[in-house]
Design a protein around this motif. Structure first.
Motif, PDB file in Angstrom:
ATOM      1  N   PRO A   1       0.805  -1.228   0.000  1.00 32.15           N
ATOM      2  CA  PRO A   1       0.000   0.000   0.000  1.00 32.15           C
ATOM      3  C   PRO A   1       0.838   1.278   0.000  1.00 32.15           C
ATOM      4  CG  PRO A   1      -1.013  -1.600   1.438  1.00 32.15           C
ATOM      5  CD  PRO A   1       0.271  -2.225   0.954  1.00 32.15           C
TER       6      PRO A   1
ATOM      7  N   MET B   1       1.763   2.137  -3.378  1.00 36.95           N
ATOM      8  CA  MET B   1       0.638   2.649  -4.172  1.00 36.95           C
ATOM      9  C   MET B   1       0.450   4.133  -3.898  1.00 36.95           C
ATOM     10  SD  MET B   1      -2.136  -0.401  -3.828  1.00 36.95           S
ATOM     11  CE  MET B   1      -1.640  -2.112  -3.838  1.00 36.95           C
ATOM     12  N   VAL B   2       0.603   4.510  -2.643  1.00 39.67           N
ATOM     13  CA  VAL B   2       0.479   5.929  -2.303  1.00 39.67           C
ATOM     14  C   VAL B   2       1.571   6.716  -3.026  1.00 39.67           C
ATOM     15  CG1 VAL B   2       0.605   7.622  -0.435  1.00 39.67           C
ATOM     16  CG2 VAL B   2      -0.578   5.447  -0.070  1.00 39.67           C
TER      17      VAL B   2
ATOM     18  N   THR C   1      -5.446   9.228  -7.264  1.00 30.89           N
ATOM     19  CA  THR C   1      -5.732   8.919  -5.866  1.00 30.89           C
ATOM     20  C   THR C   1      -5.161   7.539  -5.552  1.00 30.89           C
ATOM     21  OG1 THR C   1      -7.849   7.877  -6.368  1.00 30.89           O
ATOM     22  CG2 THR C   1      -7.883  10.238  -5.887  1.00 30.89           C
ATOM     23  N   PRO C   2      -4.738   7.328  -4.302  1.00 34.78           N
ATOM     24  CA  PRO C   2      -4.257   5.997  -3.922  1.00 34.78           C
ATOM     25  C   PRO C   2      -5.318   4.936  -4.196  1.00 34.78           C
ATOM     26  CG  PRO C   2      -3.747   7.586  -2.206  1.00 34.78           C
ATOM     27  CD  PRO C   2      -4.605   8.301  -3.210  1.00 34.78           C
ATOM     28  N   ALA C   3      -6.584   5.292  -4.009  1.00 37.68           N
ATOM     29  CA  ALA C   3      -7.652   4.317  -4.238  1.00 37.68           C
ATOM     30  C   ALA C   3      -7.644   3.847  -5.690  1.00 37.68           C
ATOM     31  CB  ALA C   3      -9.006   4.928  -3.890  1.00 37.68           C
ATOM     32  N   TYR C   4      -7.453   4.770  -6.604  1.00 37.54           N
ATOM     33  CA  TYR C   4      -7.443   4.400  -8.019  1.00 37.54           C
ATOM     34  C   TYR C   4      -6.274   3.456  -8.312  1.00 37.54           C
ATOM     35  CZ  TYR C   4      -7.331   4.731 -13.061  1.00 37.54           C
ATOM     36  OH  TYR C   4      -7.323   4.414 -14.390  1.00 37.54           O
TER      37      TYR C   4
ATOM     38  N   HIS D   1      -4.871   1.520  -6.237  1.00 39.75           N
ATOM     39  CA  HIS D   1      -5.236   0.259  -5.593  1.00 39.75           C
ATOM     40  C   HIS D   1      -6.146  -0.563  -6.516  1.00 39.75           C
ATOM     41  CE1 HIS D   1      -6.761  -2.458  -2.536  1.00 39.75           C
ATOM     42  NE2 HIS D   1      -7.964  -1.934  -2.585  1.00 39.75           N
ATOM     43  N   SER D   2      -7.101   0.103  -7.164  1.00 45.16           N
ATOM     44  CA  SER D   2      -8.020  -0.638  -8.031  1.00 45.16           C
ATOM     45  C   SER D   2      -7.279  -1.242  -9.217  1.00 45.16           C
ATOM     46  CB  SER D   2      -9.170   0.263  -8.499  1.00 45.16           C
ATOM     47  OG  SER D   2      -8.808   1.038  -9.620  1.00 45.16           O
TER      48      SER D   2
ATOM     49  N   THR E   1      -4.973  -4.150  -8.071  1.00 44.19           N
ATOM     50  CA  THR E   1      -5.659  -5.397  -7.731  1.00 44.19           C
ATOM     51  C   THR E   1      -6.356  -6.022  -8.936  1.00 44.19           C
ATOM     52  OG1 THR E   1      -7.606  -4.142  -7.007  1.00 44.19           O
ATOM     53  CG2 THR E   1      -6.032  -4.809  -5.306  1.00 44.19           C
ATOM     54  N   PHE E   2      -6.652  -5.199  -9.950  1.00 42.87           N
ATOM     55  CA  PHE E   2      -7.293  -5.756 -11.151  1.00 42.87           C
ATOM     56  C   PHE E   2      -6.362  -6.754 -11.826  1.00 42.87           C
ATOM     57  CE2 PHE E   2      -8.181  -5.855 -15.675  1.00 42.87           C
ATOM     58  CZ  PHE E   2      -9.560  -5.972 -15.726  1.00 42.87           C
ATOM     59  N   TYR E   3      -5.084  -6.414 -11.887  1.00 41.33           N
ATOM     60  CA  TYR E   3      -4.108  -7.276 -12.559  1.00 41.33           C
ATOM     61  C   TYR E   3      -3.501  -8.243 -11.560  1.00 41.33           C
ATOM     62  CZ  TYR E   3      -4.570  -4.032 -16.393  1.00 41.33           C
ATOM     63  OH  TYR E   3      -5.075  -3.269 -17.403  1.00 41.33           O
ATOM     64  N   THR E   4      -3.728  -9.528 -11.803  1.00 45.51           N
ATOM     65  CA  THR E   4      -3.263 -10.517 -10.831  1.00 45.51           C
ATOM     66  C   THR E   4      -1.745 -10.640 -10.832  1.00 45.51           C
ATOM     67  OG1 THR E   4      -3.580 -12.199 -12.513  1.00 45.51           O
ATOM     68  CG2 THR E   4      -5.361 -11.896 -10.935  1.00 45.51           C
TER      69      THR E   4
ATOM     70  N   ILE F   1     -13.575   2.729  -5.402  1.00 44.13           N
ATOM     71  CA  ILE F   1     -13.129   2.026  -6.610  1.00 44.13           C
ATOM     72  C   ILE F   1     -13.613   0.579  -6.610  1.00 44.13           C
ATOM     73  CG2 ILE F   1     -11.067   3.399  -7.060  1.00 44.13           C
ATOM     74  CD1 ILE F   1     -10.489   0.179  -5.351  1.00 44.13           C
ATOM     75  N   VAL F   2     -13.475  -0.062  -7.751  1.00 41.08           N
ATOM     76  CA  VAL F   2     -13.683  -1.503  -7.818  1.00 41.08           C
ATOM     77  C   VAL F   2     -12.317  -2.149  -7.634  1.00 41.08           C
ATOM     78  CG1 VAL F   2     -14.472  -3.439  -9.212  1.00 41.08           C
ATOM     79  CG2 VAL F   2     -15.514  -1.178  -9.495  1.00 41.08           C
TER      80      VAL F   2
ATOM     81  N   GLN G   1     -10.016  -5.743  -7.455  1.00 41.71           N
ATOM     82  CA  GLN G   1     -10.020  -7.086  -8.049  1.00 41.71           C
ATOM     83  C   GLN G   1     -10.871  -7.107  -9.316  1.00 41.71           C
ATOM     84  OE1 GLN G   1      -8.116  -9.477  -6.932  1.00 41.71           O
ATOM     85  NE2 GLN G   1      -7.722  -9.071  -4.766  1.00 41.71           N
TER      86      GLN G   1
ATOM     87  N   PHE H   1      -9.244   3.044  -0.442  1.00 39.81           N
ATOM     88  CA  PHE H   1      -7.853   2.648  -0.253  1.00 39.81           C
ATOM     89  C   PHE H   1      -7.721   1.999   1.117  1.00 39.81           C
ATOM     90  CE2 PHE H   1      -3.340   3.366   0.666  1.00 39.81           C
ATOM     91  CZ  PHE H   1      -2.816   2.763  -0.462  1.00 39.81           C
TER      92      PHE H   1
END
Ligand code: SF4
Ligand code: SF4
Ligand code: FES
Ligand code: FES
Lengths: 186, 544
Positions: free
Chosen positions: A67, A70-71, A80-83, A85-86, A89-92, B175-176, B178, B188
């Motif tokens: 994390p 990611m920040v 944003t860190p959230a973006y 993060h998304s 996590t989308f890419y395994t 966000i979404v 996974q 986050f």
């Protein structure tokens, strides 16, 4: 670790570096980090577009993306860190958990499967004393199963960090593990 | 626009009915014009992005080999759309079946049950038996913000919540995470949402995945009554629906109004609305008439309404027009303020101070009319219409004459507030300390306990309706005041807000020409206001 690098390969890292050194700490404060970031940004119209290569770079230097990274990437790219993060996590294939210094991915898709990939996998697990995805006690190995690595003509294919080993048979596994452990070429 | 010869409208046929819509209209919206609500998850009329990802809205278009998502398909001339053909139905059924593979079916404990688009469509598509033998994926529950919970297993990954935050609130922190069957909604790690409009994600969620924590397990949808109302939190006057159960407000949701709040409201407003209707209330009329058991006879004593009203009317009649002052609440309804003004005029009281608490502002970037405004009161504009004067600081009573207070809590007023007035009348929903100095206390209803109107920041007059029973003997202010005036020979005692509104419209220029029915549920601009010229017609209501 500062070399000029072509923007096209900005997210990649040669095998030797990843296998021998692991970096810890703020990445974009290092010379290499600054250089990679700059090279990636020169390549795309938006900062956001540099996200995948930068995550790849972080992973190649640290072995995984935590994390805090990611920040850091988010700040460097105005996201944003959230973006981040998304996307991470989308890419395994971005590791969200730490892995051993040698990250061993055994292909078990069709061609490899027909060429005893399961046995190769189990041999790797036995030799390193781990279960799938775990880090070995000495911190050297993590072994996982992978989907087709795109080298089906050379089944069974095993990827160790960024390097491909071809035509791997169960019998070759102990030697490979020993060499890796000893810091030698597999 | 006649550019490039493009037509302003197109005419197509949907389920056998011909309909003409503005060009550029999507089929899902055109269908609403003929009363067909095409099932949908990812589409929401208030969210600009249309990813067409849920595939629930697939319809058959004659002459096209494949089904098309009606949420993105533009209506075109001569298009023949069939929303309920066998192919369309089968496709929908498959979508539902896929969604149910991992859905926990915990409807018995889910707060959305009865108002859930998965439940509804599952019934409609008639999925009575599962063909799945495998165990379900289990993900559990997470906290998205200080008051929003996320039940991941119920989520259908329509991304409405994510897109509300990103595209409407312009906040990229939801966000979404996974993908595929592992996908879930997340912030986050270690952070929570912190946006003044985040509560809207709960309203857009088509299932029970996002729930306000203070609503969890509180009420079943079929046990609640819904009442159209207006948020009193600030002068924006967002249109809302108040859900009540057993005379308690259990939930507040925004109600669509294109001219005011679009589909949304702010979080402050939700909480404020619930809080204004809690706490200890004034429930019985009190008068200081020298009667009762007290030796000196100077105590306030509880009486019935008839006694209280007779006594107050007598006092007012005896006073004549002594002058004095008034303190009114900017949260009072137009009708209350109107009747109060009528009484004040009779008493010769010109000045009516109103004090407006201030707070931080917050804007919803993509909806210019929706803003949590600094004034934290519903009806400052209305108070202004009736001769109110904006004031700061604690109220002070007059040296003599009459003192009338309408529902101001008298914060900061001295202990002997009103002591030197000849007659001190307090009409309030509560009974704060200084109000005990009054000669008469008349308990009135809060806005949620009566019908009435507020005037918003653009001078738009908006109706709200009674959602709760007032406690004890409390009654609407206009009902009480009309009775005092009727006893003085001024007009009739009204029992219905229509009567109150009618008299107001006849006598107060700002309301000239308006009628209770004409205002409707979307409000109407006050006479001569800037908003009057703007006149926005809202789009079709159906299917949030
Ligand atoms: S939480 Fe609700 S709104 Fe958000 S993606 Fe899931 S189902 Fe859709
Ligand atoms: S913006 Fe104002 S009127 Fe709208 S919900 Fe918030 S407080 Fe209520
Ligand atoms: S199947 Fe193993 S590399 Fe393609
Ligand atoms: S695909 Fe049209 S509503 Fe989701």
């Amino acid at each position: 670790m500062s070399r000029r690098i072509h923007p096209a390969v900005v997210g990649a890292q040669p095998f030797q570096l990843t296998a021998r050194e692991r970096f810890d700490g703020p990445i974009f404060e290092t010379e290499e980090g600054k250089h990679r970031l700059e090279a990636a940004l020169s390549r795309y119209p938006t900062k956001q577009a540099a996200l995948l290569p930068m995550l790849g770079f972080v992973q190649s230097v640290k072995g995984w993306i935590e994390p805090a990274d990611m920040v850091e990437v988010a700040e460097a790219l105005d996201l944003t860190p959230a973006y981040v993060h998304s996307i991470a996590t989308f890419y395994t294939m971005y590791n969200k958990h730490p892995v051993g210094r040698h990250f061993v991915q055994v292909c078990t898709n069709i061609s490899c499967h027909l060429n005893r990939a399961e046995e190769v996998l189990h041999r790797f697990l036995a030799e390193t004393g781990t279960r799938e995805g775990e880090i070995s006690d000495d911190g050297e190995f993590t072994v996982i199963e992978a989907e087709c690595l795109g080298a089906c003509g050379f089944a069974t294919v095993v990827q160790v960090n960024d390097r491909y080993l071809e035509d791997v048979t169960p019998d070759r596994v102990p030697g490979i593990v020993e060499n890796l452990r000893g810091g030698r070429d597999p | 626009m006649a550019e490039n010869g493009a037509k302003a409208t197109v005419t197509l046929t949907i389920d056998g009915v011909e309909v003409t819509v503005p060009s550029g209209t999507r089929v899902i919206e055109a269908a609403e014009h003929v009363g067909v609500v095409v099932p949908r998850y990812c589409y929401h009329p208030g969210i600009p992005t249309r990813p067409a990802q849920c595939r629930m809205c697939l319809v058959e278009v004659e002459g096209r080999p494949k089904l098309e998502p009606s949420c993105t398909l533009q209506a075109a001339d001569d298009m023949v759309v069939n929303t309920a053909s066998d192919t369309a139905r089968t496709a929908r059924q498959s979508v539902i079946e896929f969604l149910l593979v991992n859905h926990p079916l915990d409807c018995p404990i889910c707060d959305a049950a009865g108002q859930c688009m998965l439940q509804d469509y599952a019934y409609v598509t008639n999925q009575l038996e599962s063909r799945v033998d495998e165990p379900k994926r289990i993900m559990g529950r997470d906290r998205i913000s200080d008051d929003i919970l996320y039940f991941a297993d119920r989520c259908v990954i329509c991304t409405r919540c994510v897109r509300f935050m990103r595209d409407v609130a312009e906040d990229d922190s939801l966000i979404v995470a996974q993908r595929g069957d592992k996908a879930y909604i997340d912030t986050f790690p270690g952070r929570e949402l912190d946006n003044p409009f985040q509560g809207n994600i709960v309203d857009v969620c088509p299932v029970g995945a996002l729930v306000h924590e203070d609503f969890v397990f509180k009420a079943r949808s079929w046990d609640m009554d819904a009442t159209a109302s207006v948020c009193p939190g600030c002068p924006t006057g967002c249109n809302v629906t108040i859900d009540t159960k057993e005379n308690q407000i259990v939930r507040v949701k925004p109600r669509h109004n294109a001219a005011v709040n679009s589909w949304w409201m702010c979080d402050y407003g939700r909480k404020h609305l619930v809080m204004t209707n809690r706490g200890v209330r004034a429930e019985v009329p009190l008068i200081r008439d020298g009667g009762g058991d007290g030796d000196d006879g100077g105590e306030l004593r509880p009486v019935d309404w008839a006694t209280a009203l007779d006594w107050v009317a007598e006092k007012v009649a005896a006073l004549g027009a002594p002058g004095g002052s008034a303190v009114v609440s900017p949260d009072a309804s137009n009708e209350n303020l109107f009747y109060l003004r009528t009484l004040l005029d009779r008493l010769g009281v010109a000045d009516a101070a109103f004090r407006v608490p201030q707070g931080e502002t917050a804007e919803l970037p993509t909806v210019p009319t929706l803003k949590l405004r600094a004034d934290r009161a519903a009806n400052a504009a209305g108070a202004g219409f009736f001769g109110g004067r904006r004031a700061d600081g604690p109220p002070d009573g007059p040296a003599g004459g009459a003192l009338v207070v309408l529902d101001d809590e008298l914060e900061g007023a001295g202990e002997d507030f009103g002591g030197s007035a000849d007659f001190f009348l307090y009409l309030g929903t509560r009974l704060p300390g200084p109000a005990r100095n009054a000669d008469a206390v008349l308990p009135i209803a809060t806005f949620a306990e009566m019908d009435g109107t507020f005037t918003n920041f653009e001078n738009r007059v908006q109706r709200f309706h009674q959602a709760l029973r007032p406690p004890g003997l409390a009654r609407p202010g206009w009902m009480v005041l009309s009775r005092v005036l009727a006893r003085l020979g001024d007009g009739e005692a009204v029992n219905d807000v229509r009567g109150a509104f009618e008299r107001m419209a006849a006598q107060a220029p700002a309301f000239a020409g308006l009628t209770w029915d004409g205002i409707g549920l979307k409000g109407a601009p006050a006479a001569g206001s800037a908003a009057e010229a703007a006149g926005v017609a809202g789009p079709a209501e159906a299917g949030a």
